[in-house]
Design a protein around this motif. Sequence first.
Motif, mmCIF file in Angstrom:
data_model
loop_
_atom_site.group_PDB
_atom_site.id
_atom_site.type_symbol
_atom_site.label_atom_id
_atom_site.label_comp_id
_atom_site.label_asym_id
_atom_site.label_seq_id
_atom_site.Cartn_x
_atom_site.Cartn_y
_atom_site.Cartn_z
ATOM 1 N N THR A 157 4.691 -8.404 -11.612
ATOM 2 C CA THR A 157 5.270 -9.723 -11.901
ATOM 3 C C THR A 157 4.257 -10.852 -11.713
ATOM 4 O OG1 THR A 157 6.140 -9.801 -9.656
ATOM 5 C CG2 THR A 157 7.624 -9.021 -11.372
ATOM 6 N N ARG A 158 2.997 -10.563 -11.951
ATOM 7 C CA ARG A 158 1.968 -11.597 -11.924
ATOM 8 C C ARG A 158 1.328 -11.685 -13.305
ATOM 9 N NH1 ARG A 158 -0.191 -13.958 -7.232
ATOM 10 N NH2 ARG A 158 -1.051 -15.321 -8.832
ATOM 11 N N ASN B 141 -2.553 0.583 -7.211
ATOM 12 C CA ASN B 141 -3.232 -0.187 -6.166
ATOM 13 C C ASN B 141 -3.477 -1.619 -6.632
ATOM 14 O OD1 ASN B 141 -4.596 -0.422 -3.580
ATOM 15 N ND2 ASN B 141 -6.456 -0.633 -4.806
ATOM 16 N N ASN B 142 -3.885 -1.791 -7.892
ATOM 17 C CA ASN B 142 -4.079 -3.144 -8.424
ATOM 18 C C ASN B 142 -2.768 -3.924 -8.436
ATOM 19 O OD1 ASN B 142 -6.786 -2.721 -8.790
ATOM 20 N ND2 ASN B 142 -6.682 -2.516 -11.004
ATOM 21 N N ALA B 143 -1.675 -3.266 -8.817
ATOM 22 C CA ALA B 143 -0.374 -3.945 -8.848
ATOM 23 C C ALA B 143 0.052 -4.371 -7.454
ATOM 24 C CB ALA B 143 0.684 -3.039 -9.474
ATOM 25 N N SER B 144 -0.207 -3.530 -6.454
ATOM 26 C CA SER B 144 0.216 -3.870 -5.092
ATOM 27 C C SER B 144 -0.731 -4.855 -4.428
ATOM 28 C CB SER B 144 0.351 -2.604 -4.244
ATOM 29 O OG SER B 144 -0.916 -2.042 -3.997
ATOM 30 N N PRO C 256 0.822 -1.217 0.000
ATOM 31 C CA PRO C 256 0.000 0.000 0.000
ATOM 32 C C PRO C 256 0.862 1.276 0.000
ATOM 33 C CG PRO C 256 -0.949 -1.602 1.487
ATOM 34 C CD PRO C 256 0.395 -2.166 1.047
ATOM 35 N N ARG C 257 1.977 1.236 0.704
ATOM 36 C CA ARG C 257 2.875 2.396 0.718
ATOM 37 C C ARG C 257 3.457 2.649 -0.670
ATOM 38 N NH1 ARG C 257 8.487 3.176 4.069
ATOM 39 N NH2 ARG C 257 8.736 5.366 3.551
ATOM 40 N N GLY C 258 3.844 1.579 -1.382
ATOM 41 C CA GLY C 258 4.349 1.720 -2.746
ATOM 42 C C GLY C 258 3.299 2.291 -3.678
ATOM 43 N N ALA C 259 2.049 1.875 -3.524
ATOM 44 C CA ALA C 259 0.959 2.400 -4.358
ATOM 45 C C ALA C 259 0.740 3.890 -4.089
ATOM 46 C CB ALA C 259 -0.323 1.610 -4.110
ATOM 47 N N ARG C 260 0.759 4.290 -2.819
ATOM 48 C CA ARG C 260 0.622 5.722 -2.478
ATOM 49 C C ARG C 260 1.783 6.518 -3.053
ATOM 50 N NH1 ARG C 260 -0.700 3.708 2.477
ATOM 51 N NH2 ARG C 260 1.335 4.224 3.337
#
Length: 175
Positions: free
Chosen positions: A81-82, A50-53, A17-21
Amino acid sequence: MNENPVRDFSVLLSPTPRGARLARLLATEQLRAWGLPLAPAQHVVAELANNASTHGRVPGRNFRLRLVAVGGTLRIEVTDTRGDRLPRLRATGLTDEAGRGLALVAALADRWGVARDLPPRKTVWAELALPARDAPGPGGSGSGPARAPYELPTGEKAPHQTPPFPPAGQTHSRE
């Protein structure tokens, strides 16, 4: 002098979540530096990051945010990476608490799609047409104050220019 400069920003972020923000904040600051409108791009970045995280998360593997502005188009790409989990639009009910992110991206973007990348990656991308006054012009970086919010086009749309990178795989369009 190049009349259509290509602006490119790319950063790797943790799938949290921090990476998405942080993706949304960094994209907002980069758009400001380029003198481009913040909305709706910051909303698209927020949803894709947000979808990626959330759905593209693999522990120990980052996701990439990339912004490319060329001509009258801003392209937003989020690579995770999914590659085995491709996003899809789905119908949601009034009481559903999740599942509206791609519907929002589809509503805000002029085009969007998914490109399979080298395994195990996939890239979800969205393109936004920039108003003529905001398109990167000759002789500069376009840095300056933030512009007025972007308004969705109404009525007939002009044909799109060729995207910066031809999308591979399935594409979606509002046209």
